[in-house]
Design an enzyme around this catalytic site. Sequence first.
Site, PDB file in Angstrom:
ATOM      1  N   HIS A   1      34.948  39.081  51.945  1.00  0.00           N
ATOM      2  CA  HIS A   1      33.819  39.801  51.245  1.00  0.00           C
ATOM      3  C   HIS A   1      32.614  39.613  52.146  1.00  0.00           C
ATOM      4  CE1 HIS A   1      32.839  35.190  50.644  1.00  0.00           C
ATOM      5  NE2 HIS A   1      31.666  35.575  51.085  1.00  0.00           N
TER       6      HIS A   1
ATOM      7  N   ASP B   1      40.721  36.518  50.370  1.00  0.00           N
ATOM      8  CA  ASP B   1      39.187  36.376  50.877  1.00  0.00           C
ATOM      9  C   ASP B   1      39.263  36.181  52.264  1.00  0.00           C
ATOM     10  OD1 ASP B   1      36.725  37.028  50.918  1.00  0.00           O
ATOM     11  OD2 ASP B   1      35.943  35.117  50.368  1.00  0.00           O
TER      12      ASP B   1
ATOM     13  N   SER C   1      29.305  31.945  54.669  1.00  0.00           N
ATOM     14  CA  SER C   1      30.731  32.619  54.150  1.00  0.00           C
ATOM     15  C   SER C   1      31.566  33.000  55.530  1.00  0.00           C
ATOM     16  CB  SER C   1      30.631  33.584  53.165  1.00  0.00           C
ATOM     17  OG  SER C   1      30.441  33.020  51.994  1.00  0.00           O
TER      18      SER C   1
END
Length: 337
Positions: free
Chosen positions: A89, A119, A193
């Site tokens: 992402h 992911d 992230s």
Amino acid sequence: MKLCGGVVVLAGGFPMPAMASFFSGMPDSLAPLVAAVAPSVVGIAVTEATAQTAKPPSSASGAHQPQLSEAAGSGFIISPDGMIVTNDHVIAGAAHITVTLDDGTHYTARLVGADDLTDIAVIKISSSSPLHPARWGDSGKVRVGDWVLAAGNPFALGNSFTLGIISAEGRDVGDGPFTHFLQLDAPINPGNSGGPAFDMAGEVIGINSAIVSPSGGSVGVAFAIPSNSAAPIVATLIAHGQVVRGWLGISVADAPNGGAGALITAMEPGSPADTAGLEPGEVVVSVNNEFISDSSALTRAIASMPPGGKVVLGVNNNGHISHLQAVVGRRPAQLGE
């Protein structure tokens, strides 16, 4: 409460060992650990082409130009030749990817491979200077209560490090069926992230991927993809650029009333499931005689199979168990069985 002769005495009068004894394994400072792992941690800046278009220029052509937006994330180097792990992402839809090393050096990165269902993504930079890869650790050995050092690029500020513990294991946060997360209480914020979670030996035991936060910032509930789940996906992406998974062509939900199995809610015409004779409303309770607890278990079981292989499904139809054979198809990009 008072400290007396190395013993903490609680208000109720029950003695317990001094707190210092519980943390005897912790170093006086994490600076040596940070210095050792920092060169492997990177910031990632992404320029994305949005679906919207800008106002047409005043020229006679009137052509619309795509608008660009910027996003930030994190990653970590895993090989001397510049392979970098991050979240899918972080780089999804990227028109341009810029990687910033801990020393401030900038590089343009290219996409090697990405897997939206776990992911996980791999990007690559080319550097004439030596790079410092991180080492994979064994997430199967971590315990709830173990220390963890989270690293990344929060709010695009640059590399930062936070300390916490493993708060829980096997968390299902509804972010796809393939990963059961490690829960951390180390502060993690937007921009973290894709960054690594290190154990006290400086090995990566997780990829920081998500937080729970009403405010959008850290409230001490963060989630990391375990290294033992991530490393094989990363290896496949490096080798093939994608992860090929099995598929039946059904939509599923957990069985009603807390029962075991996966309830078939819809089916694609002509799909492997349709060809095998499955019907909406039936409940798949086993795959090759292995028990299926819920819809996620079915998804994981089928997705782990190579397309073209045969599978025997145990199906509960109003209390009657039958066994059907299906040929596993190739999973499309979207979610589904």
